[in-house]
Design a protein around this motif. Structure first.
Motif, PDB file in Angstrom:
ATOM      1  N   ALA A   1      -2.447   5.417 -15.246  1.00 34.56           N
ATOM      2  CA  ALA A   1      -1.961   4.190 -14.816  1.00 34.56           C
ATOM      3  C   ALA A   1      -2.441   2.896 -15.516  1.00 34.56           C
ATOM      4  CB  ALA A   1      -1.560   4.351 -13.383  1.00 34.56           C
ATOM      5  N   GLU A   2      -4.062   2.911 -15.381  1.00 31.25           N
ATOM      6  CA  GLU A   2      -4.909   1.725 -15.784  1.00 31.25           C
ATOM      7  C   GLU A   2      -4.229   1.700 -17.501  1.00 31.25           C
ATOM      8  OE1 GLU A   2      -8.616   2.972 -14.734  1.00 31.25           O
ATOM      9  OE2 GLU A   2      -8.305   2.389 -12.710  1.00 31.25           O
ATOM     10  N   ARG A   3      -4.319   2.540 -18.155  1.00 29.72           N
ATOM     11  CA  ARG A   3      -3.999   2.329 -19.742  1.00 29.72           C
ATOM     12  C   ARG A   3      -2.513   1.984 -19.722  1.00 29.72           C
ATOM     13  NH1 ARG A   3      -7.278   7.523 -22.577  1.00 29.72           N
ATOM     14  NH2 ARG A   3      -9.181   6.801 -21.964  1.00 29.72           N
ATOM     15  N   ALA A   4      -1.488   2.530 -19.114  1.00 30.96           N
ATOM     16  CA  ALA A   4      -0.140   2.022 -19.008  1.00 30.96           C
ATOM     17  C   ALA A   4      -0.063   0.555 -18.739  1.00 30.96           C
ATOM     18  CB  ALA A   4       0.793   2.772 -18.491  1.00 30.96           C
TER      19      ALA A   4
ATOM     20  N   GLN B   1       2.761   8.897  -4.600  1.00 28.30           N
ATOM     21  CA  GLN B   1       1.891   8.042  -3.982  1.00 28.30           C
ATOM     22  C   GLN B   1       0.745   7.125  -4.543  1.00 28.30           C
ATOM     23  OE1 GLN B   1       1.835  10.343  -0.136  1.00 28.30           O
ATOM     24  NE2 GLN B   1       1.653   8.363   0.528  1.00 28.30           N
ATOM     25  N   MET B   2       0.068   8.228  -5.217  1.00 27.79           N
ATOM     26  CA  MET B   2      -1.156   7.711  -5.907  1.00 27.79           C
ATOM     27  C   MET B   2      -0.878   6.975  -7.139  1.00 27.79           C
ATOM     28  SD  MET B   2      -3.997  10.829  -5.364  1.00 27.79           S
ATOM     29  CE  MET B   2      -3.030  12.061  -6.298  1.00 27.79           C
ATOM     30  N   ALA B   3       0.318   7.215  -7.727  1.00 31.85           N
ATOM     31  CA  ALA B   3       0.789   6.565  -8.945  1.00 31.85           C
ATOM     32  C   ALA B   3       1.163   5.073  -8.593  1.00 31.85           C
ATOM     33  CB  ALA B   3       1.887   7.365  -9.967  1.00 31.85           C
ATOM     34  N   ALA B   4       1.823   5.069  -7.501  1.00 27.20           N
ATOM     35  CA  ALA B   4       2.535   3.686  -6.837  1.00 27.20           C
ATOM     36  C   ALA B   4       1.231   2.905  -6.482  1.00 27.20           C
ATOM     37  CB  ALA B   4       3.447   4.031  -5.802  1.00 27.20           C
ATOM     38  N   GLU B   5       0.350   3.522  -5.881  1.00 25.92           N
ATOM     39  CA  GLU B   5      -0.752   2.932  -5.648  1.00 25.92           C
ATOM     40  C   GLU B   5      -1.785   2.257  -6.891  1.00 25.92           C
ATOM     41  OE1 GLU B   5      -3.728   1.161  -2.554  1.00 25.92           O
ATOM     42  OE2 GLU B   5      -1.653   1.998  -2.505  1.00 25.92           O
ATOM     43  N   ALA B   6      -1.558   2.904  -7.840  1.00 26.62           N
ATOM     44  CA  ALA B   6      -2.477   2.600  -8.988  1.00 26.62           C
ATOM     45  C   ALA B   6      -1.699   1.432  -9.785  1.00 26.62           C
ATOM     46  CB  ALA B   6      -2.833   3.615  -9.932  1.00 26.62           C
ATOM     47  N   LEU B   7      -0.479   1.716  -9.657  1.00 24.80           N
ATOM     48  CA  LEU B   7       0.388   0.694 -10.400  1.00 24.80           C
ATOM     49  C   LEU B   7       1.198  -0.589  -9.693  1.00 24.80           C
ATOM     50  CD1 LEU B   7       2.729   3.376 -12.149  1.00 24.80           C
ATOM     51  CD2 LEU B   7       1.075   2.093 -13.190  1.00 24.80           C
ATOM     52  N   GLY B   8       0.515  -0.663  -8.213  1.00 25.80           N
ATOM     53  CA  GLY B   8       1.155  -1.739  -7.451  1.00 25.80           C
ATOM     54  C   GLY B   8       2.644  -1.627  -7.219  1.00 25.80           C
TER      55      GLY B   8
ATOM     56  N   MET C   1       0.937  -1.356   0.036  1.00 24.03           N
ATOM     57  CA  MET C   1       0.018  -0.081  -0.060  1.00 24.03           C
ATOM     58  C   MET C   1       0.797   1.192  -0.013  1.00 24.03           C
ATOM     59  SD  MET C   1      -2.785   1.406   2.691  1.00 24.03           S
ATOM     60  CE  MET C   1      -4.110   0.328   2.253  1.00 24.03           C
ATOM     61  N   ALA C   2       0.581   2.253  -0.876  1.00 28.12           N
ATOM     62  CA  ALA C   2       1.233   3.471  -1.032  1.00 28.12           C
ATOM     63  C   ALA C   2       0.588   4.575  -0.541  1.00 28.12           C
ATOM     64  CB  ALA C   2       1.774   3.491  -2.515  1.00 28.12           C
ATOM     65  N   ILE C   3      -0.680   4.696  -0.247  1.00 31.69           N
ATOM     66  CA  ILE C   3      -1.393   5.543   0.157  1.00 31.69           C
ATOM     67  C   ILE C   3      -1.835   5.411   1.842  1.00 31.69           C
ATOM     68  CG2 ILE C   3      -2.198   6.171  -2.040  1.00 31.69           C
ATOM     69  CD1 ILE C   3      -4.910   5.122  -1.353  1.00 31.69           C
ATOM     70  N   GLY C   4      -1.974   6.510   2.286  1.00 36.52           N
ATOM     71  CA  GLY C   4      -2.331   6.368   3.757  1.00 36.52           C
ATOM     72  C   GLY C   4      -1.310   6.233   4.554  1.00 36.52           C
ATOM     73  N   ILE C   5      -0.148   6.491   4.167  1.00 37.02           N
ATOM     74  CA  ILE C   5       1.298   6.613   4.876  1.00 37.02           C
ATOM     75  C   ILE C   5       1.990   7.835   4.610  1.00 37.02           C
ATOM     76  CG2 ILE C   5       1.413   3.857   5.166  1.00 37.02           C
ATOM     77  CD1 ILE C   5       3.292   4.187   2.716  1.00 37.02           C
ATOM     78  N   SER C   6       2.641   8.293   5.817  1.00 37.91           N
ATOM     79  CA  SER C   6       3.479   9.417   5.705  1.00 37.91           C
ATOM     80  C   SER C   6       4.865   9.253   4.968  1.00 37.91           C
ATOM     81  CB  SER C   6       3.295  10.253   6.974  1.00 37.91           C
ATOM     82  OG  SER C   6       2.144  10.476   7.149  1.00 37.91           O
TER      83      SER C   6
ATOM     84  N   LYS D   1      10.677   0.845 -13.376  1.00 33.84           N
ATOM     85  CA  LYS D   1      10.734   2.269 -13.329  1.00 33.84           C
ATOM     86  C   LYS D   1       9.239   2.621 -13.773  1.00 33.84           C
ATOM     87  CE  LYS D   1      13.369   5.329 -15.283  1.00 33.84           C
ATOM     88  NZ  LYS D   1      14.279   5.941 -15.752  1.00 33.84           N
ATOM     89  N   ALA D   2       8.773   3.628 -13.147  1.00 34.83           N
ATOM     90  CA  ALA D   2       7.472   4.444 -13.718  1.00 34.83           C
ATOM     91  C   ALA D   2       7.786   5.846 -13.811  1.00 34.83           C
ATOM     92  CB  ALA D   2       6.141   4.065 -12.954  1.00 34.83           C
TER      93      ALA D   2
END
Length: 739
Positions: free
Chosen positions: A543-546, A497-504, A1-6, A477-478
């Motif tokens: 991210a979903e399209r990538a 963070q949001m990109a990392a979450e969307a890409l896992g 998980m990449a979101i919800g953390i500082s 790398k993204a």
């Protein structure tokens, strides 16, 4: 998980070590230095500008006047302001309408020489009659500020819902009030600065700080009469904005000089120039009547609000639209008659500032709610919960509140944290502390509010993002491309963070390339509490399209996406009806414990509880920073920041006279309540919240002062002299009642 953390902010190390360059830190080989010749007074017609002595000064390379600007106009809503005022330009450009108009620009080999040259420029003025009071400006026969706005009326919004007169006849209680809110200076730590040069592809390149790089590019290209692909805008690190960087400051001036001279140029405004040269928060005067029945349910609102928009439009039409939307607060009101007008004056222009009209409107609305509660003998939390929006509620403008309404939950969470208790007879406020010092009194105050997220009233809203995935069997790398500005709030970290979450992916595998018009499309401005909401939806889509391209074995895998939210609608010009004026909302409530020294008039916030529904907390520490910063900035608005304009001239043009809060002015305790009620439209349920903590602080603080002293203060700021005079009118002979 990449979101919800500082996670550590991606800009933290560079800023802490000083390696991150802000615009004023940038230097280029062979650069020239720019200085502005300001009008210094207004209104006046420029009869003659003599630049010969300045041009003859050794080291001066060029002096630019109005005739040097091909399309000498700019403006976010209307192109109504000259880049440089003076003769031999477009009609009307020879008039300076406020003291911060530019009348010449000097380019020299050093900053010192440029400053000397500015003093050698001779300007001959013909003074014109001025108007400085917005109510006076709207009266017949007032001096005309601008030819494009007859009668000095920029805009007039109306709400006409229900039968107001019948509602007032049936009311058990009617509360009337006249409220005044002041100018406010943005006071961001980094004054306006930047460099400009011609890049390797022949583009005029401006490196500066702003809030919407593509809008800056559009304004520059328009003023210089060039296609937009000839202009490039890059943002360096940005030291705060709060809406103050939405409009142009140094951008066009830098581009003009670099284009004309073919050499790099640099400019840094002093703090005084910054205060003179960019817009302020709108002052308003409002006369209102609210009616309720014996149970505390609202029956009617009547409001007449006039805002001082200054000498040019800037974003005032949109700000006043927001005042219109917020004038009844987050409450169900079946009968409304409201008139919201913007008046041009020869004062400094006013425009976007944190809250964008909502702080003024909610000060009025929440003051009225607290006075109604007092008149009915009802607790201020109880009366709010009887009237606030719920799912399916109809707004005063006629439409249904967007789904995800959480204002009642926010109010309750804030009240409980402050010590309010719910009993069989309703909510009961906490006891106030006592003091052994007879001059010190304490009181609690409460207020709440809401704010639109994303653009409104039919303005086209979209946000672009591009994601590239690099690697072979596994994603190594993204790269995320996004134009959104990080103005200090941590937006770029949240995007990663949001990109990392969307890409896992872990965040360290995500690289962000941002805020350069050369390789991004427009993502809109960092304003309207929209950036996390809009960027998250855009990045998630890209991210979903990538990922789909990656599964198709494309290398690199690329996805682009433009997020377009639900459509919004303008107000009907006669009734104010709008099916959906805003995309969605954020909700906030605040309780304030204040100390009042009745012998000095000093007001001190002791404790602030701020509850914000953020939908989903992407980076909790960033959120707490936003909340605490918004609270402190609002304390400045409410208490210390007395921005004085006299006959159009700013008297508080230094931070020694315009007092932003210092360490001794902040509360002893600020409790941040981060609530997470998902917004149906938000990525991972996210709502924007950057502006929310500012909104209800002032009315909550005034209510706390009233709880402590029994006196209502209807004008801001609560400077010690104003408070003292309100508490002891008998000790201030000849005092004009400003409370």
């Amino acid at each position: 998980m990449a979101i919800g953390i500082s996670i550590p902010r991606i800009d933290a190390e560079g800023k802490v070590t000083g390696r991150t360059p802000y615009p004023g830190d940038l230097d280029l080989p062979g650069q020239l230095y720019l200085k502005v010749k300001w009008a210094g007074h207004a209104p006046a017609r420029i009869r003659r500008i003599d630049t010969r002595r300045a041009e003859a000064l050794p080291g001066v390379v060029a002096v630019f006047t109005a005739k040097d600007v091909p399309v000498n106009e700019y403006g976010l809503i209307y192109f109504d302001q000259p880049v440089i005022c003076g003769p031999d330009s477009k009609p009307g450009a020879d008039v300076v309408r406020y003291e911060g108009d530019v009348v010449a620009l000097v380019a020299a080999e050093s900053e010192k020489i440029a400053a000397q040259a500015v003093e050698l420029i001779e300007v001959e003025y013909e003074d014109l009659p001025g108007v400085y009071d917005p109510e006076e400006a709207l009266r017949p026969g007032a001096p005309q500020v601008h030819p494009d706005y007859p009668g000095n009326l920029l805009c007039h919004y109306r709400i006409r819902q229900g039968d107001v007169e019948a509602a007032f006849r049936e009311a058990a209680v009617i509360v009337e009030g006249t409220y005044r809110t002041p100018f406010q200076e943005h006071a961001y730590l980094q004054p306006e600065a930047g460099v400009a040069y011609i890049d390797e592809e022949g583009r005029i390149t401006v490196v500066t700080a702003g809030q919407w790089a593509h809008e800056d590019r559009h304004q520059i290209a328009h003023a210089l009469g060039l296609p937009e692909d000839r202009v490039r805008v890059i943002y360096a690190a940005i030291g705060g904005a709060f809406g103050g960087r939405e409009d142009m400051s140094v951008q066009i001036l830098l581009a003009l000089a670099a284009w004309k001279l073919g050499r790099p140029v640099k400019i840094i405004w002093s703090r005084e120039e910054s205060i003179i040269g960019h817009h302020k928060r709108h002052p308003v005067v409002a006369r209102v009547r609210w009616a309720a029945d014996r149970e505390g349910y609202l029956l009617a609102v009547e409001a007449d609000v006039i805002a001082d928009v200054g000498a040019y439009a800037y974003t005032s039409t949109k700000v006043l639209g927001n005042i219109t939307m917020s004038i009844c607060g987050p409450y169900v009101v079946p009968n409304v008659r409201a008139d919201i007008r913007g008046a041009l004056t020869h004062n400094p222009p006013t425009g976007a500032m944190r809250g964008f009209g909502a702080p003024q409107a909610l000060f009025i609305a929440e003051m009225q709610m607290n006075k109604l509660a007092e008149a009915l003998g009802m607790d201020p939390v109880e009366i709010r919960l009887r009237n606030v929006w719920r799912e399916g509620s109809r707004m005063p403008t006629g439409g249904i509140v967007p789904e995800g309404v959480s204002i009642a939950e926010v109010i309750e969470a804030c009240a409980r944290a402050a010590g309010w208790q719910r009993t069989e007879r309703g909510w009961v406020r906490p006891a106030t502390p006592s003091s052994s010092d007879p001059a010190k009194r304490y009181g609690w105050g409460f207020a709440c509010g809401f704010k639109n997220i994303a653009y409104s009233f039919g303005f086209p809203e979209h946000c672009w993002a591009r994601v590239e995935l690099h690697g072979d069997a596994h994603i190594e790398k993204a790269i995320v491309y996004h134009a959104g500005a990080d103005v200090g709030q941590g937006a770029h970290t949240v995007m990663v963070q949001m990109a990392a979450e969307a890409l896992g992916l872990p965040p360290e595998k995500v690289e962000l390339r941002a805020s350069d018009t050369a390789f991004t499309e427009s993502s809109g401005s960092s304003s309207a509490s929209r950036m996390t909401f809009m960027a998250g939806n855009a990045i998630k889509g890209a991210a979903e399209r990538a990922m789909a391209a990656w599964r198709n074995e494309e290398r690199p895998a690329v996805g682009e996406f433009i997020y377009r939210p639900v459509r919004t609608f303008p107000f009907d010009p006669e009734t104010g009806f709008s099916e959906r004026p805003n995309v969605t909302y954020g909700y906030v409530a605040e309780a304030v414990l204040a100390e009042v020294d009745v012998e000095t008039g000093q007001v001190r916030p002791v404790k602030v509880i701020c509850a914000d529904d953020v939908g989903r907390a992407i980076h909790p520490i960033n959120l707490r920073g936003q909340i605490e910063g918004g609270v402190v900035q609002a304390i400045g608005y409410a208490i210390t920041e007395n921005f004085i304009v006299q006959q159009g001239r700013i008297l508080t043009r230094h931070l020694s006279t315009y007092l932003i809060p210092g360490i001794s002015d902040i509360p002893e305790e600020t409790e941040s309540l981060i609530l997470e009620h998902p917004d149906p439209l938000g990525p991972w349920g996210v709502r924007g919240m950057a502006e929310m903590p500012f909104l209800p602080l002032a009315p909550a603080l005034v209510a706390a002062v009233h709880d402590a002293t029994g006196i209502w203060f209807d004008a801001l700021p609560l400077t010690p002299d104003r408070v003292y005079a309100g508490l002891h009118p008998d000790r201030v002979p000849g005092r004009a009642d400003r409370s």
